[in-house]
Design an enzyme around this catalytic site. Sequence first.
Site, mmCIF file in Angstrom:
data_model
loop_
_atom_site.group_PDB
_atom_site.id
_atom_site.type_symbol
_atom_site.label_atom_id
_atom_site.label_comp_id
_atom_site.label_asym_id
_atom_site.label_seq_id
_atom_site.Cartn_x
_atom_site.Cartn_y
_atom_site.Cartn_z
ATOM 1 N N ARG A 1 1.392 93.675 48.538
ATOM 2 C CA ARG A 1 1.011 92.637 48.564
ATOM 3 C C ARG A 1 0.380 92.412 49.877
ATOM 4 O O ARG A 1 0.585 92.555 50.343
ATOM 5 C CB ARG A 1 1.898 92.465 48.752
ATOM 6 N N GLN B 1 0.151 93.073 35.788
ATOM 7 C CA GLN B 1 -1.306 92.337 35.909
ATOM 8 C C GLN B 1 -1.881 92.788 37.204
ATOM 9 O O GLN B 1 -1.662 93.879 37.655
ATOM 10 C CB GLN B 1 -0.644 91.537 37.007
ATOM 11 N N ARG C 1 -4.410 100.112 40.745
ATOM 12 C CA ARG C 1 -3.876 99.073 42.135
ATOM 13 C C ARG C 1 -2.400 99.815 42.740
ATOM 14 O O ARG C 1 -1.601 99.924 43.449
ATOM 15 C CB ARG C 1 -3.627 97.994 42.753
ATOM 16 N N HIS D 1 -9.981 92.300 45.422
ATOM 17 C CA HIS D 1 -8.576 91.254 46.134
ATOM 18 C C HIS D 1 -8.561 91.150 47.521
ATOM 19 O O HIS D 1 -7.407 91.210 48.233
ATOM 20 C CB HIS D 1 -7.045 92.076 45.276
ATOM 21 N N ASP E 1 -7.001 78.521 43.089
ATOM 22 C CA ASP E 1 -7.363 79.442 42.381
ATOM 23 C C ASP E 1 -8.337 79.365 40.981
ATOM 24 O O ASP E 1 -8.211 79.079 40.095
ATOM 25 C CB ASP E 1 -6.303 79.974 40.945
ATOM 26 N N GLU F 1 -12.560 87.092 46.429
ATOM 27 C CA GLU F 1 -12.393 88.176 46.039
ATOM 28 C C GLU F 1 -14.028 88.505 45.226
ATOM 29 O O GLU F 1 -13.797 87.400 44.130
ATOM 30 C CB GLU F 1 -11.537 88.411 45.426
#
Length: 362
Positions: free
Chosen positions: A118, A144, A149, A220, A264, A335
């Site tokens: 994270r 997700q 990743r 990200h 978002d 991002e």
Amino acid sequence: CKKSHRRPLGRQGDKQGSRCDSCDTSADLQQRNRAKKQATMASKLDRLAAMARDGAKSTVAEATGANGQPKVILEHGSGALAEIYAHGATVTRYRSPGGREVLWTSSIAVFDGKKAIRGGIPVVFPFFGPNPDERVGTIAECPQHGFARTSRWSIADLSVTSEGGCKVVFQLQDSEATRGIWPFAFKLTYEVVLDEDSLATSLTITNSGEREMAPQCLLHTYLNVADSKQVMIFGLEESEYADKLTGKTEQEDMPAIQFRGETDRIYSGASRKACPLAVRPEGVRVDAHGALLEKDGTVTAEIAADVVIWNPHVNKAKAMGDFDDDGWTAMACVEPGIVASDRTDIAPGASLVLSQTIAPED
């Protein structure tokens, strides 16, 4: 500014009114920008010469990180530093020469070699979000943001460049496990270069199969900020964006984006200005680009990267087990990615490149 999402080489984009140095077409400003770049380069060469005289050297090394996880440490002779974990090829730290931490990583991030880390710069591939669109072509459920990743990447190169920069190249290829989720042959090459005044990351997606594919990809990036409530992000005015909270598509009518609650949004690369984004008052510039390459490396098209702007705010931050409850006040996600539904296909043997340069103004 150039406005098309996919720009063949040689095509001239439309020019609009001047809104920033990168977009201004006046001869005087262009001349000033050239002079500024020349002065910056001369100053940089002087500093490199001083580093050589003082014995300051750039170094690269493999090391052991949190919970025994392998990582790479890049340390520039100027004092800039970056750390990248092999798990997810995730950049978790970028410190400027002045000692400033440019990236945000959660203090309770999980380093177990399974869960995505994270913070920092997670690599999103082959799809963005909880559910891939039809063009991605997954055949089974996947966590997700895809599997890149959460995969262990291999190190293909770890070196100091002739200019004194620090470079690491990670690679990830398709496997039986990935093909069980996304039935395509691919090779990912992820290059991270630490220089005195910037951190550059570049993801190359090569189609090593025999049919076209249309994956999504995104870097990200979590930027470290003093107070997200005071952050202003410039460079997206008049761009179209999809608001993932309301489901609506709108046009940005503000000169700067500010966080007034959970945010978002996906800003369309086809509609945004072709200039770097500026994050204030932190003083960070993010420059993002995309390109389509033939098998021989010839660039056939430039692609304007989409940009996701995200901040979870109070409630969502508390709902995430690996996210500090008050972490939303200290981060802002800017991002760059190629995620739009009209994104380009990658032909067999061809490659898609997504790159960003993060430059703090210390």
